[in-house]
Scaffold this active site. Sequence first.
Site, PDB file in Angstrom:
ATOM      1  NE  ARG A 151       7.006  14.537  -6.412  1.00 20.88           N
ATOM      2  CZ  ARG A 151       7.617  15.129  -5.251  1.00 20.88           C
ATOM      3  NH1 ARG A 151       6.125  14.730  -4.113  1.00 20.88           N
ATOM      4  NH2 ARG A 151       8.031  14.971  -5.155  1.00 20.88           N
ATOM      5  CB  ILE A 175      10.901  11.885  -6.071  1.00 17.98           C
ATOM      6  CG1 ILE A 175      10.312  12.708  -7.360  1.00 17.98           C
ATOM      7  CG2 ILE A 175      10.402  12.309  -4.876  1.00 17.98           C
ATOM      8  CD1 ILE A 175       9.001  11.249  -7.770  1.00 17.98           C
ATOM      9  CB  SER A 176      13.272  16.587  -8.576  1.00 18.47           C
ATOM     10  OG  SER A 176      14.353  16.787  -8.785  1.00 18.47           O
ATOM     11  CD  GLN A 177      10.562  22.016  -4.953  1.00 17.48           C
ATOM     12  OE1 GLN A 177      11.812  22.828  -4.762  1.00 17.48           O
ATOM     13  NE2 GLN A 177       9.458  23.130  -5.171  1.00 17.48           N
ATOM     14  N   PRO A 178       7.626  18.525  -6.822  1.00 18.21           N
ATOM     15  CG  PRO A 178       5.856  17.671  -6.486  1.00 18.21           C
ATOM     16  CD  PRO A 178       7.170  18.511  -5.835  1.00 18.21           C
TER      17      PRO A 178
END
EC number: 2.1.1.77
Length: 215
Positions: free
Chosen positions: A29, A55-58
């Site tokens: 990431r 960027i979205s959380q994993p």
Amino acid sequence: MGDLELAEALRREGISDQRVLDAIRGLSRADFVPDSLRASATQDSPLPIGHGQTISQPYIVAYMTQALAPQPGERVLEIGTGSGYQAAVLARMGAEVYTVEVLPELAGPARERLERLGLRNIHFRVGDGTAGWPEAAPFDAILGTAAPEQLPPALYQQLRPGGRLLVPVGPQKGNQELIRVTRPLHGAGEAPQVEKLLAVRFVPMTSTPPVSLPH
């Protein structure tokens, strides 16, 4: 080096699809965030990537991918390329990915990043995601990584019968829900199946004004 610890953390949080975990494990990431945030890349939180986008959380990336359940060889449309991370996860799972980004400032670097990683099963477009990608339709699955206030009709129409659409829906300031819509197999007489999956918070899905063409 891939995100081994991140994948293991996601497994503990309830992500059970091994294919999703393997795809995340095979990526870093940190490659998808600004250099100043690389040390924070494996945190389970959204991170800014510039131009008012994140960027979205994993966990959300993994949850949405698991809920979409992309299969090898399926044609998947992604609305909102952003950093390219979600497209990379889908591509590593064997999907043929068509990704649309409204901001050229994000689309260009994302394409360079994904091509540098050797992911060749991704097609890129800069444009209005709410219009989908009509000439590449129909799609087996469509994934939205930004939230429209209402489901764009064009996206549903570009699903094949039996296809599924996963998108967060709701106002920019207010409650948003992640919904999964499955198009019926047999014609317009059947209603789509709509499932509410999760309360979420996404950046708004923006569209570009139509361009007047010369006569």
